[in-house]
Design a protein around this motif. Sequence first.
Motif, PDB file in Angstrom:
ATOM      1  N   PHE A  90       0.840  -1.194   0.000  1.00  0.00           N
ATOM      2  CA  PHE A  90       0.000   0.000   0.000  1.00  0.00           C
ATOM      3  C   PHE A  90       0.875   1.243   0.000  1.00  0.00           C
ATOM      4  CE2 PHE A  90      -4.175  -1.674   0.379  1.00  0.00           C
ATOM      5  CZ  PHE A  90      -4.059  -2.853   1.076  1.00  0.00           C
ATOM      6  N   GLY A 108      -3.775   4.162  -1.083  1.00  0.00           N
ATOM      7  CA  GLY A 108      -4.126   3.635  -2.392  1.00  0.00           C
ATOM      8  C   GLY A 108      -4.808   2.284  -2.257  1.00  0.00           C
TER       9      GLY A 108
ATOM     10  N   GLN B  38     -10.662  -1.632   6.446  1.00  0.00           N
ATOM     11  CA  GLN B  38     -10.301  -2.141   5.124  1.00  0.00           C
ATOM     12  C   GLN B  38     -11.368  -3.123   4.671  1.00  0.00           C
ATOM     13  OE1 GLN B  38      -6.812  -4.674   4.909  1.00  0.00           O
ATOM     14  NE2 GLN B  38      -6.343  -3.978   2.843  1.00  0.00           N
ATOM     15  N   GLU B  42      -9.943  -3.730  -0.945  1.00  0.00           N
ATOM     16  CA  GLU B  42      -9.723  -2.284  -1.007  1.00  0.00           C
ATOM     17  C   GLU B  42      -8.576  -1.855  -0.099  1.00  0.00           C
ATOM     18  OE1 GLU B  42     -14.472  -1.297  -1.695  1.00  0.00           O
ATOM     19  OE2 GLU B  42     -13.274  -0.078  -0.324  1.00  0.00           O
ATOM     20  N   GLY B  43      -8.201  -0.582  -0.228  1.00  0.00           N
ATOM     21  CA  GLY B  43      -7.203  -0.009   0.667  1.00  0.00           C
ATOM     22  C   GLY B  43      -7.825   0.409   1.987  1.00  0.00           C
ATOM     23  N   LEU B  44      -7.025   0.983   2.850  1.00  0.00           N
ATOM     24  CA  LEU B  44      -7.512   1.400   4.163  1.00  0.00           C
ATOM     25  C   LEU B  44      -8.207   2.753   4.067  1.00  0.00           C
ATOM     26  CD1 LEU B  44      -5.165  -0.665   4.826  1.00  0.00           C
ATOM     27  CD2 LEU B  44      -4.987   0.543   7.006  1.00  0.00           C
TER      28      LEU B  44
END
Lengths: 116, 113
Positions: A90, A108, B38, B42-44
């Motif tokens: 990330f 992201g 999260q 997906e991202g955080l």
Amino acid sequence: NAGVTQTPKFQVLKTGQSMTLQCAQDMNHEYMSWYRQDPGMGLRLIHYSVGAGITDQGEVPNGYNVSRSTTEDFPLRLLSAAPSQTSVYFCASSYGIAGTGKYEQYFGPGTRLTVT
Amino acid sequence: GDSVTQMEGPVTLSEEAFLTINCTYTATGYPSLFWYVQYPGEGLQLLLKATKADDKGSNKGFEATYRKETTSFHLEKGSVQVSDSAVYFCALREETSGSRLTFGEGTQLTVNP
């Protein structure tokens, strides 16, 4: 705003190959960082940058290089991939206003990397 | 150094159950505290935050109170929904560490209908 974008979303490498994970942000944030996420270990900081031309090591920097030639971009390079680098990566950017408590970090969508 | 410890998961609940995810921290100064969520694939995303002792962060029905005396920042929700199924991360940031975040291990929450 697109926020923080990462490419590719998925990647499979063979041991010893090199590649670059791309990260870009359009929010004019000075601070950018790379994390890796492994099961049961949360997110661990690899490298970070406090502005263009300035980078520093995080908690787990070995095997990775970074550069920051512009405010927008912060690529992560794997010079010689190893199976231990199989992970989800990330990128994040953030802003903060010293002394105010105002701070937020944006992530992201991640890159899932497998090294065989 | 700084560290964050979260309750071990995974946590499985039925819809409308009460949720608590424990988080304790160790820090040398007076950190800001965060909960990130999260969702699958997906991202955080930032869920809520608190910047000083006794502050309560809240968002989407979730709450957490910054307890300096117990160095804790437990996440609670009175009635969970299936859509709350996700991984939840507790994190801290020391003012002196710039923008660096220290994360806990993450807690997987699954809510069944």
